[in-house]
Design an enzyme around this catalytic site. Sequence first.
Site, PDB file in Angstrom:
ATOM      1  N   PRO A 175       0.828  -1.210   0.000  1.00 42.56           N
ATOM      2  CA  PRO A 175       0.000   0.000   0.000  1.00 42.56           C
ATOM      3  C   PRO A 175       0.860   1.256   0.000  1.00 42.56           C
ATOM      4  O   PRO A 175       1.749   1.412   0.842  1.00 42.56           O
ATOM      5  CB  PRO A 175      -0.802  -0.122   1.299  1.00 42.56           C
ATOM      6  CG  PRO A 175       0.039  -0.990   2.188  1.00 42.56           C
ATOM      7  CD  PRO A 175       0.737  -1.942   1.277  1.00 42.56           C
ATOM      8  N   SER A 178      -4.120   1.778  -0.956  1.00 40.02           N
ATOM      9  CA  SER A 178      -4.005   2.663   0.200  1.00 40.02           C
ATOM     10  C   SER A 178      -5.298   3.421   0.467  1.00 40.02           C
ATOM     11  O   SER A 178      -6.040   3.782  -0.453  1.00 40.02           O
ATOM     12  CB  SER A 178      -2.877   3.668  -0.047  1.00 40.02           C
ATOM     13  OG  SER A 178      -2.888   4.698   0.924  1.00 40.02           O
ATOM     14  N   GLN A 215      -6.134  -0.955   2.497  1.00 37.91           N
ATOM     15  CA  GLN A 215      -5.379  -0.570   3.682  1.00 37.91           C
ATOM     16  C   GLN A 215      -6.039   0.592   4.417  1.00 37.91           C
ATOM     17  O   GLN A 215      -6.573   1.518   3.803  1.00 37.91           O
ATOM     18  CB  GLN A 215      -3.947  -0.182   3.277  1.00 37.91           C
ATOM     19  CG  GLN A 215      -3.076   0.300   4.408  1.00 37.91           C
ATOM     20  CD  GLN A 215      -2.948   1.823   4.443  1.00 37.91           C
ATOM     21  OE1 GLN A 215      -3.338   2.517   3.515  1.00 37.91           O
ATOM     22  NE2 GLN A 215      -2.420   2.355   5.542  1.00 37.91           N
ATOM     23  N   TYR A 230      -5.592   3.330   7.991  1.00 35.91           N
ATOM     24  CA  TYR A 230      -4.871   3.845   9.150  1.00 35.91           C
ATOM     25  C   TYR A 230      -5.856   3.951  10.310  1.00 35.91           C
ATOM     26  O   TYR A 230      -7.074   3.984  10.119  1.00 35.91           O
ATOM     27  CB  TYR A 230      -4.269   5.220   8.851  1.00 35.91           C
ATOM     28  CG  TYR A 230      -3.014   5.185   8.033  1.00 35.91           C
ATOM     29  CD1 TYR A 230      -1.789   4.857   8.615  1.00 35.91           C
ATOM     30  CD2 TYR A 230      -3.038   5.488   6.679  1.00 35.91           C
ATOM     31  CE1 TYR A 230      -0.626   4.832   7.861  1.00 35.91           C
ATOM     32  CE2 TYR A 230      -1.883   5.468   5.909  1.00 35.91           C
ATOM     33  CZ  TYR A 230      -0.676   5.136   6.513  1.00 35.91           C
ATOM     34  OH  TYR A 230       0.467   5.104   5.761  1.00 35.91           O
ATOM     35  N   THR A 267      -2.623  -0.390   9.230  1.00 36.70           N
ATOM     36  CA  THR A 267      -1.245  -0.015   9.513  1.00 36.70           C
ATOM     37  C   THR A 267      -1.134   0.443  10.957  1.00 36.70           C
ATOM     38  O   THR A 267      -1.815   1.383  11.366  1.00 36.70           O
ATOM     39  CB  THR A 267      -0.784   1.091   8.547  1.00 36.70           C
ATOM     40  OG1 THR A 267      -0.797   0.566   7.214  1.00 36.70           O
ATOM     41  CG2 THR A 267       0.631   1.546   8.879  1.00 36.70           C
ATOM     42  N   ARG A 279      10.522  12.910   8.322  1.00 31.41           N
ATOM     43  CA  ARG A 279      10.931  12.753   6.920  1.00 31.41           C
ATOM     44  C   ARG A 279      11.555  14.064   6.442  1.00 31.41           C
ATOM     45  O   ARG A 279      10.873  14.990   6.000  1.00 31.41           O
ATOM     46  CB  ARG A 279       9.723  12.340   6.081  1.00 31.41           C
ATOM     47  CG  ARG A 279       9.103  11.049   6.614  1.00 31.41           C
ATOM     48  CD  ARG A 279       7.855  10.624   5.876  1.00 31.41           C
ATOM     49  NE  ARG A 279       7.216   9.523   6.583  1.00 31.41           N
ATOM     50  CZ  ARG A 279       6.074   8.961   6.190  1.00 31.41           C
ATOM     51  NH1 ARG A 279       5.457   9.404   5.097  1.00 31.41           N
ATOM     52  NH2 ARG A 279       5.554   7.966   6.881  1.00 31.41           N
ATOM     53  N   LYS A 323      -0.280  -4.459   9.748  1.00 28.40           N
ATOM     54  CA  LYS A 323       0.986  -4.124   9.083  1.00 28.40           C
ATOM     55  C   LYS A 323       1.820  -3.216   9.984  1.00 28.40           C
ATOM     56  O   LYS A 323       1.292  -2.319  10.633  1.00 28.40           O
ATOM     57  CB  LYS A 323       0.706  -3.414   7.754  1.00 28.40           C
ATOM     58  CG  LYS A 323       1.946  -2.984   6.983  1.00 28.40           C
ATOM     59  CD  LYS A 323       1.538  -2.357   5.648  1.00 28.40           C
ATOM     60  CE  LYS A 323       2.731  -1.877   4.867  1.00 28.40           C
ATOM     61  NZ  LYS A 323       3.339  -0.662   5.449  1.00 28.40           N
ATOM     62  N   SER A 335       7.020  -5.160   8.616  1.00 28.91           N
ATOM     63  CA  SER A 335       7.302  -3.950   7.856  1.00 28.91           C
ATOM     64  C   SER A 335       7.759  -2.845   8.792  1.00 28.91           C
ATOM     65  O   SER A 335       7.276  -2.752   9.925  1.00 28.91           O
ATOM     66  CB  SER A 335       6.045  -3.491   7.105  1.00 28.91           C
ATOM     67  OG  SER A 335       6.213  -2.202   6.539  1.00 28.91           O
ATOM     68  N   HIS A 389       7.625   0.287   7.432  1.00 31.64           N
ATOM     69  CA  HIS A 389       7.076   1.403   6.661  1.00 31.64           C
ATOM     70  C   HIS A 389       8.109   1.934   5.666  1.00 31.64           C
ATOM     71  O   HIS A 389       8.191   3.135   5.397  1.00 31.64           O
ATOM     72  CB  HIS A 389       6.627   2.531   7.601  1.00 31.64           C
ATOM     73  CG  HIS A 389       5.391   3.251   7.150  1.00 31.64           C
ATOM     74  ND1 HIS A 389       4.181   3.126   7.767  1.00 31.64           N
ATOM     75  CD2 HIS A 389       5.180   4.106   6.117  1.00 31.64           C
ATOM     76  CE1 HIS A 389       3.280   3.882   7.173  1.00 31.64           C
ATOM     77  NE2 HIS A 389       3.862   4.487   6.141  1.00 31.64           N
ATOM     78  N   GLY A 420       9.363  -4.613   2.525  1.00 31.29           N
ATOM     79  CA  GLY A 420      10.507  -3.775   2.834  1.00 31.29           C
ATOM     80  C   GLY A 420      11.795  -4.223   2.173  1.00 31.29           C
ATOM     81  O   GLY A 420      12.344  -5.263   2.527  1.00 31.29           O
TER      82      GLY A 420
END
Length: 368
Positions: free
Chosen positions: A81, A110, A136, A138, A164, A173, A241, A263, A265, A297
Amino acid sequence: MTDASDCRRPLDYRERARAALPAHVWDYIEGGAGDELTVAWNSAAFDRVSIVPRTMVDVSACDLSCELFGARYATPLGVAPMAYHQIAHPEGELATARGAGAAGALCVVSIFASARLEDIAAARSGAEASGPLWFQLYWLRRREVMLDLAARAGAAGYRALVVTADTPRLGDRRRDRHNGWAVPAGVRAVNLDAAVMASAHRRRPGASALAGHAEEAFDPSATWHDLEWLVARAPLPVLVKGILDPADAQLAVDHGAAGVIVSNHGGRQVDGAISALRALPPVVDAVAGRVPVLLDGGVRRGRDAFVALALGATAVLIGRPVLWALAAAGADGVAHQLRLYRDELENLLALAGRPRVRELGRDAVAHG
């Protein structure tokens, strides 16, 4: 746009995508958290594992199929996703769905897809060798939105939900902060109310609009009891996830998860987090066959998929490389990319004397 036939291995799409995309979009796709240690570790982990071939085995027919939730999947490869495919190609997830469908591969859509989940399902059904779709989610503060999306996914023919669990807030980030990243005005997460997504488009110098949006929309208080709540109401099996610790894998299963996805992410949350591949065997041992374990990943070659499957993954999800192929060559690129993975995996199964994916075990690999 690149002719898909020009690319002879999955990594060949990377530089073509980089040349095709604006720098800030490329940074959003490629970037990770912090110094991007985990981004690098995810891929490097596969290079530290060797394959142990067997000889004098009948490999005249190799079987790549795997079983998930009572259904037989033609390949153990799938699309992870990822949000906003339209930043890579004008057709966005519609092209990704067609390409993945043509390759017979699983596609996990997603919550922040830039196409309606029903339209993605319709595009997928038109593919020549259509494969399954999962959706997917959140952990949103607005639980009714999660339930509405789950119901829509079930009605549209999706086969599972992926929640997730590793994003109570967005990781640091730095590329996005440097670029003042915000979702471009012409790209929208159309499965969510525009008012809910407004802050994701609000650009501020030195800040990530997505981080601000996540703070508004994501629920940092979610616990395993919330997973029980979702499982009890969802019309589809629910996978979790973002699992890296075997204790969390056990808790996920104990609270109703139908599967877990190992994962980190893509290295976009905790910089310095354990690589997905290194985390995989302890999670597989903790789950002890009760539910399927998938890996997401750092998978950049068919060889990487072989290693993950040998270490206990039932299936393997591919992230950034799919967006490279989408940016470079649209739906044809996605289909070709996934076929390159599949062909590499199939060839390796034959050469390693291990012709059936579902019979791969740890004896097929060695560390170091």
